[in-house]
Design a protein around this motif. Structure first.
Motif: not given
Length: 330
Positions: A93-116
């Motif tokens: 299970n892969f987890v990121i601890v990130e306080r900022f919503d904008a960075l969470q969105e950036q990370q989700r988008n990058y993982f979606q682009e990279s791994f679907g």
């Protein structure tokens, strides 16, 4: 205000440096090991496999990055897990601890682009929200980004505008300065709470973090500002702190003994603190390069080899950066 409050606003306030996405690497303000080579994350992937093989990390445990910024590091880990042990990509299970919503969105988008949809990424705003049985925690350049207090010959700094005045008596800061034999320098704020949160987040875990600094405290101020790959000592004459505030990175050398003490006080076992080059070689970065050499074009191999040299050569990142590692095993 306290200097720690000032630094907190500089980095994490509404308009702070880390509140929105910033480029790191050639186009940004500074380099990190992550921006130097994918083999940094690849070596961590190899280590995660060894933890599963030795029975320390459960195959369905959590792999959690703290302070992931864009998400490149954890994504590199996932990419190499797919190559080296693909079944773990499905079970962990892969987890990121990130306080900022904008960075969470950036990370989700990058993982979606990279791994679907292959990888399900879960976010938490703080470690206090996470509760699990088995985990591997990883962080890169996190302890140098904790706010700090400034200490000088018995006095603690306060900030008026952007001017620094050493005229405050702070018992906690003075005690830490005495403990780490500092007559002047930075005293990090928050290590103890962070260690307790991690200790409460997982029943059993290993935590590994990379940062620059030394085990023993350096005898002077190391506070500095990075802007477009230029380094400005914080106490440099005529430095325009007002213009740099929130638009540049501010950091200092980590006293790893302080980190060690914080984790041991939280009941977590200290394993080691070694130069980055030692840790990466021990975890198998050279073996990964051998695999690449056997399976890739010579030109690609040489390109990656030069990038890896950035990570392990003593005159580059290899010696100045350290890896500190802890374990909790209930």
């Amino acid at each position: 205000m306290k200097f720690s409050e000032y630094m907190g606003e500089w980095l994490y306030g509404k308009n702070g440096y880390y509140a929105t996405y910033k480029n790191i690497g050639k186009e940004g303000d500074f380099y990190t090991a992550v921006s130097a080579s994918k083999f940094f994350g690849g070596t961590i992937a190899k280590h995660i496999i060894s933890l599963v093989d030795e029975g320390f990390l459960e195959p369905d445990g959590i792999v959690c990055e703290i302070g992931a910024h864009h998400g490149y590091f954890l994504a590199d880990v996932c990419e190499f897990l797919y190559t080296l042990r693909p079944e773990l990509l499905a079970s962990l299970n892969f987890v990121i601890v990130e306080r900022f919503d904008a960075l969470q969105e950036q990370q989700r988008n990058y993982f979606q682009e990279s791994f679907g949809d292959v990888i399900k990424l879960t976010h938490y705003k703080s470690l206090s929200e996470l509760k699990c049985q088995s985990a591997f925690f990883i962080a890169n350049e996190i302890f140098d980004a904790f706010p700090c207090e400034l200490f000088f010959k018995g006095d603690t700094a306060r900030v008026d505008g952007h001017k620094i005045n050493f005229d405050v008596k702070n018992e906690w800061v003075s005690e830490k300065a005495a403990k780490y034999h500092k007559e002047k320098g930075e005293i990090a704020v928050g290590y103890e709470e962070f260690a307790k949160e991690m200790a409460n987040a997982a029943e059993k875990f290993e935590f590994m973090s990379f940062d620059y600094g030394e085990m023993q405290a350096r005898p002077d101020f190391s506070l500095r500002i990075y802007a477009k790959h230029e380094v400005f000592p914080f106490f440099e004459d005529n430095l325009d702190r007002d213009a740099l505030f929130g638009t540049s990175d501010i950091t200092y050398d980590v006293t790893f003994e302080h980190v060690k003490d914080a984790y041991q006080e939280a009941g977590v076992e200290f394993i080691e603190c070694v130069p980055q080059m030692v840790s990466l070689v021990d975890m198998g970065i050279l073996e990964l390069l051998e695999i690449l050499q056997k399976n890739a074009d010579e030109k690609i191999y040489k390109q990656e080899l030069e990038k890896v040299k950035m990570l392990i050569m003593p005159n580059l990142m290899g010696e100045r950066f350290k890896m500190i590692r802890f374990r909790k095993n209930n």
